[in-house]
Scaffold this motif. Structure first.
Motif, PDB file in Angstrom:
ATOM      1  N   LEU A  24       0.826  -1.200   0.000  1.00  0.00           N
ATOM      2  CA  LEU A  24       0.000   0.000   0.000  1.00  0.00           C
ATOM      3  C   LEU A  24       0.868   1.261   0.000  1.00  0.00           C
ATOM      4  CD1 LEU A  24      -2.850   1.116   0.059  1.00  0.00           C
ATOM      5  CD2 LEU A  24      -2.809   0.949   2.564  1.00  0.00           C
ATOM      6  N   ILE A  25       1.951   1.244   0.764  1.00  0.00           N
ATOM      7  CA  ILE A  25       2.849   2.399   0.791  1.00  0.00           C
ATOM      8  C   ILE A  25       3.450   2.643  -0.588  1.00  0.00           C
ATOM      9  CG2 ILE A  25       5.092   3.201   1.622  1.00  0.00           C
ATOM     10  CD1 ILE A  25       4.487   1.928   4.286  1.00  0.00           C
ATOM     11  N   VAL A  26       3.961   1.588  -1.211  1.00  0.00           N
ATOM     12  CA  VAL A  26       4.628   1.746  -2.505  1.00  0.00           C
ATOM     13  C   VAL A  26       3.642   2.190  -3.579  1.00  0.00           C
ATOM     14  CG1 VAL A  26       5.916   0.553  -4.312  1.00  0.00           C
ATOM     15  CG2 VAL A  26       6.475   0.143  -1.915  1.00  0.00           C
ATOM     16  N   THR A  27       2.444   1.598  -3.586  1.00  0.00           N
ATOM     17  CA  THR A  27       1.425   2.003  -4.559  1.00  0.00           C
ATOM     18  C   THR A  27       1.078   3.480  -4.404  1.00  0.00           C
ATOM     19  OG1 THR A  27       0.494  -0.223  -4.647  1.00  0.00           O
ATOM     20  CG2 THR A  27      -0.929   1.584  -5.357  1.00  0.00           C
ATOM     21  N   THR A  28       0.905   3.912  -3.158  1.00  0.00           N
ATOM     22  CA  THR A  28       0.588   5.316  -2.893  1.00  0.00           C
ATOM     23  C   THR A  28       1.722   6.222  -3.344  1.00  0.00           C
ATOM     24  OG1 THR A  28      -0.731   4.647  -0.968  1.00  0.00           O
ATOM     25  CG2 THR A  28      -0.073   6.957  -1.093  1.00  0.00           C
TER      26      THR A  28
ATOM     27  N   PHE B  26      12.804  -9.425   0.139  1.00  0.00           N
ATOM     28  CA  PHE B  26      12.724  -8.043  -0.310  1.00  0.00           C
ATOM     29  C   PHE B  26      12.929  -7.929  -1.813  1.00  0.00           C
ATOM     30  CE2 PHE B  26      14.225  -7.928   4.135  1.00  0.00           C
ATOM     31  CZ  PHE B  26      13.166  -7.240   4.687  1.00  0.00           C
ATOM     32  N   ARG B  27      13.840  -8.718  -2.360  1.00  0.00           N
ATOM     33  CA  ARG B  27      14.071  -8.647  -3.801  1.00  0.00           C
ATOM     34  C   ARG B  27      12.855  -9.173  -4.578  1.00  0.00           C
ATOM     35  NH1 ARG B  27      20.276  -9.186  -5.553  1.00  0.00           N
ATOM     36  NH2 ARG B  27      19.212  -8.699  -7.486  1.00  0.00           N
TER      37      ARG B  27
ATOM     38  N   ARG C  50       8.401  -8.214  -8.214  1.00  0.00           N
ATOM     39  CA  ARG C  50       6.989  -8.419  -8.540  1.00  0.00           C
ATOM     40  C   ARG C  50       6.282  -7.111  -8.854  1.00  0.00           C
ATOM     41  NH1 ARG C  50       5.290 -12.948  -3.958  1.00  0.00           N
ATOM     42  NH2 ARG C  50       6.029 -14.789  -5.112  1.00  0.00           N
ATOM     43  N   ARG C  51       6.817  -6.014  -8.362  1.00  0.00           N
ATOM     44  CA  ARG C  51       6.220  -4.710  -8.619  1.00  0.00           C
ATOM     45  C   ARG C  51       6.839  -4.042  -9.842  1.00  0.00           C
ATOM     46  NH1 ARG C  51       2.614  -3.079  -5.267  1.00  0.00           N
ATOM     47  NH2 ARG C  51       2.652  -1.104  -6.418  1.00  0.00           N
TER      48      ARG C  51
END
Length: 306
Positions: free
Chosen positions: A94-98, A121-122, A127-128
């Motif tokens: 959610l943080i990264v999308t925002t 983490f990798r 995946r994003r």
């Protein structure tokens, strides 16, 4: 309960610092420094500090902004941290999308992010849509038990001073840092050309210890320095160690950093941390000479937006 993401509030400083310390214990982080970075961020950076909250508890955070010191337009960054005890609940996504949506709206074309070199983490980053770029290392030195090299006098023609001696006119330190920053290996080039911004962002930072920051001077000019940041208690971090191009190869980086470390230990610091790009052979060699050990590795990732 599903986490929410919102902007940082001043009363979040302690909780955000706790998240960062838990997620990345190799950096010196203070509540005062976090609040300062929000208050003093350059308008050109479009900086936001995002906070993930679940049931009223801060569980994650992210530094988000434009790389305003880069000569290449459209570069941006998002560095997200989730408390280890709250991972896997959606806060990171959610943080990264925002953050990405915000940066796209600010005209960013590329987003860079530091990712710990561990499978979890990798995988999250890849995946994003992030691809790995260049690695860097965190290093740690035990100041409580380890032996430091003996102090040496500066070579003929050089003298040592503390940054505190430049309180009336720190511009020579800015000029030295600007040259050294231009030579640092990085995906994002940086040009320090705004003295007033540097005064507000770097010189006035509450974590900067001007008494522990050591400077080498020749003919009245700053030619080498080792910037020191502390948490005000026992943790010390090297902000940057650099030497002007015309004075390299004379051991000045080792000299100023050694004096800074000795002062730090005398002031009660028990741990010293630093970070180096994996291609920065000269500084890795200097830190190996001091006895620093690599304690973690990050890999910078990049994603093309749009």
């Amino acid at each position: 309960m599903t986490p929410i993401v919102r902007d940082f509030r001043p009363d979040d400083a302690e909780a955000v610092a706790a998240v960062r310390r838990a997620a990345l214990p190799f950096m010196v982080t203070t509540p005062e420094g976090i609040a300062f970075e929000v208050d003093q961020a350059s308008p050109a950076a479009r900086y936001r500090l995002l906070v993930a909250e679940e049931d009223g508890e801060v569980t994650g955070t992210a530094r988000v902004g434009l790389a305003h010191q880069s000569p290449t337009p459209g570069q941006a960054f998002v560095n997200a941290y989730v408390h280890p005890g709250h991972r896997g609940r959606g806060a990171g996504s959610l943080i990264v999308t925002t953050a990405e949506a915000y940066l796209a709206g600010e005209g960013a074309a590329q987003v860079y992010s530091w990712v710990l070199d561990e499978p979890h983490f990798r995988t999250f980053a890849e995946r994003r849509g992030y691809r790995p770029s260049r690695p860097a290392h965190f290093l740690r030195l035990d100041l409580s038990n380890g032996e430091l090299p003996p102090l040496e006098e500066p070579p003929a023609g050089y003298e040592l001073r503390a940054a505190a001696d430049f309180a009336d006119d720190p511009r020579p330190l800015f000029e030295a840092e600007a040259e050294c920053t231009a030579d640092e290996p990085s995906d994002i080039a940086a040009e320090l050309d705004d003295y007033e911004d540097w005064l507000a962002d770097t010189w006035s930072h509450p974590d900067l210890d001007r008494d522990l920051t050591m400077v080498a001077v020749a003919d009245g000019k700053v030619v080498a320095f080792s910037a020191a940041r502390t948490d005000g208690h026992t943790r010390y971090a090297s902000g940057m160690t650099g030497t002007l191009r015309t004075h390299r190869g004379r051991g000045l980086a080792r000299l100023v950093k050694n004096h800074s470390l000795h002062r730090a230990r005398a002031a009660g610091c028990t741990e010293a941390f630093t970070g180096n790009d994996a291609d920065n052979g000269p500084m890795l060699a200097v830190n190996k000479w001091f006895g620093y050990d690599i304690c973690a590795t990050e890999v910078r990732h990049v994603r093309e937006l749009g």
